[in-house]
Scaffold this motif. Structure first.
Motif, PDB file in Angstrom:
ATOM      1  N   ASN A 156     -10.630   3.785  16.485  1.00 25.34           N
ATOM      2  CA  ASN A 156      -9.293   3.211  16.221  1.00 25.34           C
ATOM      3  C   ASN A 156      -9.256   2.391  14.938  1.00 25.34           C
ATOM      4  OD1 ASN A 156      -7.714   4.252  18.346  1.00 25.34           O
ATOM      5  ND2 ASN A 156      -8.549   2.745  19.763  1.00 25.34           N
ATOM      6  N   SER A 157     -10.133   2.673  14.002  1.00 28.82           N
ATOM      7  CA  SER A 157     -10.120   1.967  12.707  1.00 28.82           C
ATOM      8  C   SER A 157      -9.227   2.747  11.749  1.00 28.82           C
ATOM      9  CB  SER A 157     -11.533   1.851  12.150  1.00 28.82           C
ATOM     10  OG  SER A 157     -12.127   3.132  12.032  1.00 28.82           O
ATOM     11  N   SER A 158      -7.910   2.621  11.943  1.00 24.16           N
ATOM     12  CA  SER A 158      -6.969   3.525  11.297  1.00 24.16           C
ATOM     13  C   SER A 158      -5.884   2.812  10.490  1.00 24.16           C
ATOM     14  CB  SER A 158      -6.315   4.410  12.362  1.00 24.16           C
ATOM     15  OG  SER A 158      -5.827   3.619  13.431  1.00 24.16           O
ATOM     16  N   VAL A 159      -6.013   1.500  10.275  1.00 27.04           N
ATOM     17  CA  VAL A 159      -4.924   0.778   9.628  1.00 27.04           C
ATOM     18  C   VAL A 159      -4.758   1.178   8.156  1.00 27.04           C
ATOM     19  CG1 VAL A 159      -6.269  -1.221   8.875  1.00 27.04           C
ATOM     20  CG2 VAL A 159      -3.847  -1.496   9.438  1.00 27.04           C
ATOM     21  N   ALA A 160      -5.814   1.703   7.535  1.00 29.52           N
ATOM     22  CA  ALA A 160      -5.715   2.130   6.134  1.00 29.52           C
ATOM     23  C   ALA A 160      -5.978   3.629   5.985  1.00 29.52           C
ATOM     24  CB  ALA A 160      -6.699   1.345   5.271  1.00 29.52           C
ATOM     25  N   LEU A 161      -5.876   4.348   7.090  1.00 32.52           N
ATOM     26  CA  LEU A 161      -6.184   5.777   7.099  1.00 32.52           C
ATOM     27  C   LEU A 161      -4.883   6.582   7.015  1.00 32.52           C
ATOM     28  CD1 LEU A 161      -8.905   7.349   7.462  1.00 32.52           C
ATOM     29  CD2 LEU A 161      -8.280   7.580   9.869  1.00 32.52           C
ATOM     30  N   VAL A 162      -4.759   7.419   5.999  1.00 36.19           N
ATOM     31  CA  VAL A 162      -3.569   8.261   5.877  1.00 36.19           C
ATOM     32  C   VAL A 162      -3.668   9.384   6.907  1.00 36.19           C
ATOM     33  CG1 VAL A 162      -2.239   9.768   4.367  1.00 36.19           C
ATOM     34  CG2 VAL A 162      -3.315   7.709   3.445  1.00 36.19           C
ATOM     35  N   ASP A 163      -2.680   9.420   7.800  1.00 33.85           N
ATOM     36  CA  ASP A 163      -2.760  10.337   8.937  1.00 33.85           C
ATOM     37  C   ASP A 163      -1.345  10.640   9.408  1.00 33.85           C
ATOM     38  OD1 ASP A 163      -4.843  11.338  11.151  1.00 33.85           O
ATOM     39  OD2 ASP A 163      -3.057  10.606  12.167  1.00 33.85           O
ATOM     40  N   ALA A 223      -2.137  -8.272  14.822  1.00 37.11           N
ATOM     41  CA  ALA A 223      -2.283  -8.076  13.375  1.00 37.11           C
ATOM     42  C   ALA A 223      -3.595  -7.352  13.107  1.00 37.11           C
ATOM     43  CB  ALA A 223      -2.265  -9.415  12.641  1.00 37.11           C
ATOM     44  N   ARG A 224      -3.572  -6.417  12.150  1.00 34.38           N
ATOM     45  CA  ARG A 224      -4.770  -5.637  11.810  1.00 34.38           C
ATOM     46  C   ARG A 224      -4.898  -5.563  10.290  1.00 34.38           C
ATOM     47  NH1 ARG A 224      -2.863  -0.475  13.649  1.00 34.38           N
ATOM     48  NH2 ARG A 224      -4.935   0.409  13.346  1.00 34.38           N
ATOM     49  N   PHE A 225      -6.142  -5.637   9.827  1.00 37.32           N
ATOM     50  CA  PHE A 225      -6.410  -5.560   8.390  1.00 37.32           C
ATOM     51  C   PHE A 225      -7.719  -4.799   8.192  1.00 37.32           C
ATOM     52  CE2 PHE A 225      -8.602  -7.308   4.628  1.00 37.32           C
ATOM     53  CZ  PHE A 225      -7.674  -6.954   3.654  1.00 37.32           C
ATOM     54  N   GLY A 226      -7.717  -3.863   7.240  1.00 39.07           N
ATOM     55  CA  GLY A 226      -8.940  -3.099   7.032  1.00 39.07           C
ATOM     56  C   GLY A 226      -8.865  -2.187   5.826  1.00 39.07           C
ATOM     57  N   PHE A 227      -9.850  -1.304   5.717  1.00 41.81           N
ATOM     58  CA  PHE A 227      -9.914  -0.408   4.571  1.00 41.81           C
ATOM     59  C   PHE A 227     -10.305   0.998   5.006  1.00 41.81           C
ATOM     60  CE2 PHE A 227     -14.392   0.606   4.091  1.00 41.81           C
ATOM     61  CZ  PHE A 227     -15.037  -0.413   4.785  1.00 41.81           C
TER      62      PHE A 227
END
Length: 269
Positions: free
Chosen positions: A33-40, A181-185
């Motif tokens: 679920n590490s998808s906050v910066a994933l284009v999908d 809130a979510r923040f990532g790369f």
């Protein structure tokens, strides 16, 4: 008696572990679920800003059989429509069964704000339906996301869900809708490999850390893996693309409650 145990499980589920903004998409699930910066194409469930980078219309259906229990299943759909003005999207998800059911309808819009910056906004109607004694209730909230390309193939993402802290008012208590809130790369290391990571903070829970990786074996076949904590969960999955059709599957393992298989089928055109 079975229904009593199911309601007890859902109560524990809601109070202790998994009360959440239900995220859909087997690709994200298999990457922890590490998808906050994933284009999908399932970006309507992760970060609406990423939808602005889509260049094809898409429709998809998703199913999650959480802990291999039919009554804890989640069904979800998305429709994305990119235009010159930005991308419009509609999402619908449903969790539960006849005695306890949650559903969410989302209408989203996202667009580019320059060459390397994107933003998205989604309005949600969330409905909770209990048994005949409590009936059903709907609340309204919103979620928003940002995406920035810091350098080529490296994106930072931020997403917030329910910042207004909307909640359901029951007979003798208030049932909070989580504010998260979510923040990532995400970083495309090569034509074959993408890694992603994010931190997530629910106002009422400990911070979670998520890590995922995707590796393209061929143009049609991809493998994925991910981990996250609170609770400690590992996940694996794969994706297959053939012409207009894309399908993904994933399996994740909760340390106590067991396995949760998910799958989605998508058409891009």
């Amino acid at each position: 008696m079975k229904q009593f145990y199911l309601l007890l499980l859902i109560a524990c589920y809601s109070l202790n572990a998994l009360s959440e903004n239900h995220i859909a998409g087997a690709r994200s699930k298999s990457m922890g679920n590490s998808s906050v910066a994933l284009v999908d194409i399932w970006g309507g469930y992760h970060n609406q800003a990423t939808l602005a980078k889509l260049n094809k219309r898409s429709f998809g259906a998703y199913y999650e059989n959480r802990f291999a229990t039919k009554e804890l299943s989640t069904k979800a759909f998305h429709f994305n429509y990119p235009t010159k003005l930005g991308t419009f999207a509609v999402t619908y998800s449903q969790f539960g069964f006849n005695l306890y059911k949650e559903s969410k309808i989302g209408v989203a819009y996202s667009r580019a704000l320059g060459k390397h910056f994107w933003a998205g906004l989604q309005f949600d109607q969330i409905t909770k339906q209990l048994n005949s004694e409590y009936g059903s209730q709907s609340q309204y909230t919103f979620e928003a996301g940002l995406l920035a390309e810091v350098f080529p193939d490296f994106h930072l993402g931020f997403h917030i869900f329910n910042p207004i802290q909307a909640e359901f008012t029951m007979l003798d208590y208030n049932d909070k809708i989580p504010s998260i809130a979510r923040f990532g790369f995400s970083w495309k290391l090569s034509d074959q490999t993408i890694i992603s990571s994010e931190i997530e903070k629910d106002l009422d829970k400990d911070m979670r850390t998520k890590i995922g990786m995707e590796y393209k074996i061929t143009d049609r076949l991809l493998l994925r893996a991910g981990i996250n904590n609170h609770p400690n969960t590992i996940s694996l999955g794969m994706g297959f693309t053939f012409k207009l059709l894309q399908t993904n599957i994933s399996f994740s393992r909760h340390p106590v409650l067991g396995y949760s298989p998910t799958a989605d089928v998508n058409i891009s055109f």
